[in-house]
Write a protein that holds these residues in place. Structure first.
Motif, PDB file in Angstrom:
ATOM      1  N   GLY A  91       0.789  -1.219   0.000  1.00  0.00           N
ATOM      2  CA  GLY A  91       0.000   0.000   0.000  1.00  0.00           C
ATOM      3  C   GLY A  91       0.819   1.266   0.000  1.00  0.00           C
ATOM      4  N   THR A  92       0.112   2.330  -0.331  1.00  0.00           N
ATOM      5  CA  THR A  92       0.709   3.661  -0.242  1.00  0.00           C
ATOM      6  C   THR A  92       0.603   4.148   1.192  1.00  0.00           C
ATOM      7  OG1 THR A  92      -1.337   4.854  -0.610  1.00  0.00           O
ATOM      8  CG2 THR A  92      -0.127   4.116  -2.559  1.00  0.00           C
ATOM      9  N   ALA A  93       1.078   5.331   1.425  1.00  0.00           N
ATOM     10  CA  ALA A  93       1.033   5.879   2.778  1.00  0.00           C
ATOM     11  C   ALA A  93      -0.374   6.237   3.203  1.00  0.00           C
ATOM     12  CB  ALA A  93       1.924   7.109   2.861  1.00  0.00           C
ATOM     13  N   SER A  94      -1.323   6.286   2.255  1.00  0.00           N
ATOM     14  CA  SER A  94      -2.655   6.755   2.613  1.00  0.00           C
ATOM     15  C   SER A  94      -3.674   5.647   2.796  1.00  0.00           C
ATOM     16  CB  SER A  94      -3.167   7.742   1.575  1.00  0.00           C
ATOM     17  OG  SER A  94      -3.296   7.108   0.316  1.00  0.00           O
ATOM     18  N   LYS A  95      -3.512   4.529   2.114  1.00  0.00           N
ATOM     19  CA  LYS A  95      -4.556   3.516   2.216  1.00  0.00           C
ATOM     20  C   LYS A  95      -4.021   2.168   1.752  1.00  0.00           C
ATOM     21  CE  LYS A  95      -6.383   4.406  -2.425  1.00  0.00           C
ATOM     22  NZ  LYS A  95      -5.494   5.515  -2.818  1.00  0.00           N
ATOM     23  N   LEU A  96      -4.789   1.134   2.043  1.00  0.00           N
ATOM     24  CA  LEU A  96      -4.483  -0.212   1.566  1.00  0.00           C
ATOM     25  C   LEU A  96      -5.469  -0.578   0.471  1.00  0.00           C
ATOM     26  CD1 LEU A  96      -4.003  -2.015   5.002  1.00  0.00           C
ATOM     27  CD2 LEU A  96      -2.233  -1.079   3.496  1.00  0.00           C
TER      28      LEU A  96
ATOM     29  N   ARG B  31      -5.693   8.508  12.215  1.00  0.00           N
ATOM     30  CA  ARG B  31      -6.237   8.208  10.897  1.00  0.00           C
ATOM     31  C   ARG B  31      -7.429   7.272  11.040  1.00  0.00           C
ATOM     32  NH1 ARG B  31      -2.416   8.340   5.703  1.00  0.00           N
ATOM     33  NH2 ARG B  31      -1.321  10.264   6.227  1.00  0.00           N
ATOM     34  N   TYR B  33     -10.424   5.275   8.507  1.00  0.00           N
ATOM     35  CA  TYR B  33     -10.732   4.856   7.143  1.00  0.00           C
ATOM     36  C   TYR B  33     -12.119   4.227   7.085  1.00  0.00           C
ATOM     37  CZ  TYR B  33      -5.572   4.723   7.247  1.00  0.00           C
ATOM     38  OH  TYR B  33      -4.244   5.019   7.436  1.00  0.00           O
ATOM     39  N   TYR B  35     -14.201   1.589   4.457  1.00  0.00           N
ATOM     40  CA  TYR B  35     -14.149   0.661   3.327  1.00  0.00           C
ATOM     41  C   TYR B  35     -15.538   0.060   3.144  1.00  0.00           C
ATOM     42  CZ  TYR B  35      -9.001   0.481   3.168  1.00  0.00           C
ATOM     43  OH  TYR B  35      -7.665   0.783   3.031  1.00  0.00           O
ATOM     44  N   PHE B  45     -11.671   0.686  -0.742  1.00  0.00           N
ATOM     45  CA  PHE B  45     -11.461   1.948  -0.040  1.00  0.00           C
ATOM     46  C   PHE B  45     -12.516   2.970  -0.427  1.00  0.00           C
ATOM     47  CE2 PHE B  45      -9.210   5.416   1.839  1.00  0.00           C
ATOM     48  CZ  PHE B  45      -9.299   6.478   0.950  1.00  0.00           C
ATOM     49  N   TYR B  48     -10.717   8.445   3.765  1.00  0.00           N
ATOM     50  CA  TYR B  48     -10.007   8.433   5.033  1.00  0.00           C
ATOM     51  C   TYR B  48      -9.834   9.840   5.576  1.00  0.00           C
ATOM     52  CZ  TYR B  48      -5.219   9.977   3.745  1.00  0.00           C
ATOM     53  OH  TYR B  48      -4.119  10.702   3.363  1.00  0.00           O
ATOM     54  N   GLU B  56      -8.946  12.109   1.461  1.00  0.00           N
ATOM     55  CA  GLU B  56      -9.093  11.418   0.186  1.00  0.00           C
ATOM     56  C   GLU B  56     -10.446  10.745   0.124  1.00  0.00           C
ATOM     57  OE1 GLU B  56      -5.790   8.918  -0.832  1.00  0.00           O
ATOM     58  OE2 GLU B  56      -6.791   8.051  -2.579  1.00  0.00           O
ATOM     59  N   GLY B  98       0.320   6.992   8.676  1.00  0.00           N
ATOM     60  CA  GLY B  98       0.086   6.367   7.393  1.00  0.00           C
ATOM     61  C   GLY B  98       0.345   4.874   7.409  1.00  0.00           C
ATOM     62  N   THR B  99       0.077   4.239   6.268  1.00  0.00           N
ATOM     63  CA  THR B  99       0.109   2.773   6.220  1.00  0.00           C
ATOM     64  C   THR B  99       1.478   2.211   5.909  1.00  0.00           C
ATOM     65  OG1 THR B  99      -0.403   2.639   3.872  1.00  0.00           O
ATOM     66  CG2 THR B  99      -2.264   2.766   5.386  1.00  0.00           C
ATOM     67  N   SER B 100       2.414   3.036   5.499  1.00  0.00           N
ATOM     68  CA  SER B 100       3.674   2.477   5.059  1.00  0.00           C
ATOM     69  C   SER B 100       4.316   1.595   6.106  1.00  0.00           C
ATOM     70  CB  SER B 100       4.635   3.597   4.659  1.00  0.00           C
ATOM     71  OG  SER B 100       4.266   4.124   3.412  1.00  0.00           O
ATOM     72  N   ILE B 104      -3.017  -0.912  10.175  1.00  0.00           N
ATOM     73  CA  ILE B 104      -4.412  -0.491  10.169  1.00  0.00           C
ATOM     74  C   ILE B 104      -5.230  -1.564  10.877  1.00  0.00           C
ATOM     75  CG2 ILE B 104      -6.437  -0.167   8.728  1.00  0.00           C
ATOM     76  CD1 ILE B 104      -4.830   1.238   6.710  1.00  0.00           C
TER      77      ILE B 104
END
Lengths: 108, 115
Positions: A91-96, B31, B33, B35, B45, B48, B56, B98-100, B104
């Motif tokens: 994933g990116t830093a914003s979402k999966l 954060r 989210y 889904y 998605f 978020y 986004e 963030g997810t990096s 989550i």
């Protein structure tokens, strides 16, 4: 987001190790590889994640290829409670971004 | 239990009615989210928040959908004028950053059936 490819389904016998493969050939250098699993009628459950090095936790191990284009989730001793859909995500830093995952069946 | 909490867990509504789902994230997770998941598919998605700011939105989030996180804590997802195609499980998740490199955590989901 990098696209991941997983087999639709796999079977395992209880008490045996399971290796769930995932291809992510377009992964970027900063994307982590995440694994989640989902039991019927439940939300996704975090399993493990890693960047470059292999990772171990109480649930599983994650083996990441040296070129990072693929990875393998290893369940050391499958139990009936491990039957679920397993998702591999980079994933990116914003979402999966989830795909359709691998449905793991565990039999006695 | 200090996980992500979602309410109601199940909702059956008539087509055309409005529905609202609530999500309480893990404490101190900035954060949040949303889904959506239909049968046989992985979660998709929707949107978020970073604290109270909605950063986004997916194109899946039509004008009938609105999400808020007014004080940067809990969030609501409202669907106006529901359609049968809105029937799905709506999942909320939260993370610290963030997810990096962060995890989550998902809630158990809110099932919506539009009849």
């Amino acid at each position: 987001d990098a696209k991941t490819t997983q087999p639709n389904s796999m079977e395992s016998n209880e008490e045996e190790p399971v290796h769930l493969p995932c291809n992510h050939s377009t992964i970027s250098g900063t994307d982590y590889i995440h694994w989640y699993r989902q039991l019927p009628s439940q939300g996704p459950e975090y399993v493990i994640h890693g960047l470059t090095s292999n990772v171990n936790n109480r649930m599983a191990s994650l083996a990441i290829a040296e070129d990072r284009k693929s990875s393998t989730l290893i369940l050391h001793r499958a139990t009936l409670r491990d039957a679920a859909v397993y998702y591999c995500i980079s994933g990116t830093a914003s979402k999966l971004t989830f795909g359709t995952g691998t449905r793991l069946q565990v039999t006695l | 239990d200090t996980g992500v909490s979602q309410n109601p867990r199940h909702k059956i509504t008539k087509r055309g009615q409005n529905v609202t789902f609530r999500c309480d994230p893990i404490s101190e997770h900035n954060r949040l989210y949303w889904y959506r998941q239909t049968l046989g598919q992985g979660p998709e998605f929707l949107t978020y928040f970073q604290n109270e700011a909605q950063l986004e939105k997916s194109r899946l989030l039509s004008d009938r959908f609105s999400a808020e996180r007014p004080k940067g804590s809990f969030s609501t997802l409202e669907i106006q004028r529901t359609e049968q195609g809105d029937s799905a499980m709506y999942l909320c998740a939260s993370s610290l950053g963030g997810t990096s490199g962060n995890t989550i955590y998902f809630g158990e989901g809110s099932w919506l059936t539009v009849v």
